[in-house]
Write an enzyme that holds these catalytic residues in place. Structure first.
Site, PDB file in Angstrom:
ATOM      1  N   ASP A  94       0.853  -1.182   0.000  1.00  0.00           N
ATOM      2  CA  ASP A  94       0.000   0.000   0.000  1.00  0.00           C
ATOM      3  C   ASP A  94       0.894   1.239   0.000  1.00  0.00           C
ATOM      4  O   ASP A  94       1.654   1.453   0.944  1.00  0.00           O
ATOM      5  CB  ASP A  94      -0.911   0.033   1.227  1.00  0.00           C
ATOM      6  CG  ASP A  94      -1.975  -1.061   1.214  1.00  0.00           C
ATOM      7  OD1 ASP A  94      -1.880  -1.988   0.383  1.00  0.00           O
ATOM      8  OD2 ASP A  94      -2.895  -0.993   2.053  1.00  0.00           O
ATOM      9  N   LYS A 156      -7.269   3.412  -2.486  1.00  0.00           N
ATOM     10  CA  LYS A 156      -7.513   3.280  -1.046  1.00  0.00           C
ATOM     11  C   LYS A 156      -7.736   4.667  -0.455  1.00  0.00           C
ATOM     12  O   LYS A 156      -7.026   5.620  -0.793  1.00  0.00           O
ATOM     13  CB  LYS A 156      -6.312   2.592  -0.396  1.00  0.00           C
ATOM     14  CG  LYS A 156      -6.365   2.481   1.122  1.00  0.00           C
ATOM     15  CD  LYS A 156      -5.128   1.760   1.653  1.00  0.00           C
ATOM     16  CE  LYS A 156      -5.030   1.841   3.165  1.00  0.00           C
ATOM     17  NZ  LYS A 156      -3.807   1.178   3.691  1.00  0.00           N
ATOM     18  N   LYS A 185     -10.481   0.175  -1.599  1.00  0.00           N
ATOM     19  CA  LYS A 185     -10.224  -0.147  -0.200  1.00  0.00           C
ATOM     20  C   LYS A 185     -10.627   1.017   0.685  1.00  0.00           C
ATOM     21  O   LYS A 185     -10.122   2.128   0.535  1.00  0.00           O
ATOM     22  CB  LYS A 185      -8.753  -0.497   0.027  1.00  0.00           C
ATOM     23  CG  LYS A 185      -8.414  -0.823   1.487  1.00  0.00           C
ATOM     24  CD  LYS A 185      -6.983  -1.301   1.646  1.00  0.00           C
ATOM     25  CE  LYS A 185      -6.604  -1.494   3.115  1.00  0.00           C
ATOM     26  NZ  LYS A 185      -5.215  -1.980   3.273  1.00  0.00           N
TER      27      LYS A 185
END
Length: 224
Positions: A94, A156, A185
């Site tokens: 990430d 995300k 996400k």
């Protein structure tokens, strides 16, 4: 929605700077017991987590973060971090975007950075943290376009270390503007099973949280 479905979307997360191996090992045990998607942990623990879970039948993926939590490291340093994480066994990475770069209107530079990091991931999943709480609506839409055009796998919402985490409105916006096939996400501040279910219904395909497993364990749901 069945609890097992909710848990299967969870990146069971512990990213506090004071995290100890005992705490990291516990979230690995919990993730394996409750069959979450991954554990999301600091980069320094990746190799140790992989080794700890390698012979266990219920092992889960290991996710880590780079350029975290500010995103303003150089592209070269983020690329190195990603390659190092993969070398140590990370299954997913990430990354945090360079928010100032986006606000300067350098969208193509943001795209190039994402793709350089994705290449360093050597086929592993890459999620792009855009830190929605620091962006305008127009900037969020631009980031949906950038991530949609990129080689990354997910967009995300948040690091969980800024002013706020995921919101229902942001997930609905991402669902509207992201290209088909890209994951979404929601991360940070997911404090109940009802919240988790609503995020999924709105379009989230992964949840970054420490609280959902705590709720299932009947523990106080504090933290990320």
């Amino acid at each position: 929605m069945e609890l097992i479905k909710i848990l299967s979307t969870v990146d069971h997360t512990l990213l506090k700077p004071e995290s100890t191996w005992e705490q990291i090992r516990q979230i690995c045990d919990d993730a394996m017991k409750y069959h979450t998607a991954t554990v999301c942990i600091p980069a320094d623990y990746v190799a140790r987590c992989k080794e700890y879970m390698q012979d266990k039948t219920d092992k889960v993926g290991v996710c880590t973060v780079i350029g975290f939590p500010t995103g303003y490291s150089t592209t070269a340093s983020k690329v190195f971090e990603a390659a190092d994480a993969v070398k140590n066994g990370a299954d997913e990475v990430d990354m945090v975007i360079n928010i100032g770069m986006l606000k300067d209107g350098r969208d193509e530079d943001v795209l190039q950075e994402i793709n350089a990091i994705k290449e360093a991931c050597a086929g592993r999943v890459l999620k792009v943290i855009i830190e929605t709480c620091l962006l305008t609506q127009e900037e969020k839409i631009r980031m949906c376009d950038i991530v949609s055009r990129s080689n990354a796998d997910f967009i995300k919402t948040s690091t969980g270390f800024s002013t706020s985490g995921a919101t229902f409105d942001d997930i609905a916006l991402m669902k509207k503007y992201m290209a088909p096939g890209k994951g979404i996400k929601a991360a940070g501040g997911i404090s109940s099973l009802d919240d988790a279910e609503k995020f999924i219904e709105l379009g989230a395909t992964r949840l970054g949280t420490s609280r959902i497993v705590k709720i299932v364990k009947n523990e106080e749901a504090t933290g990320y």
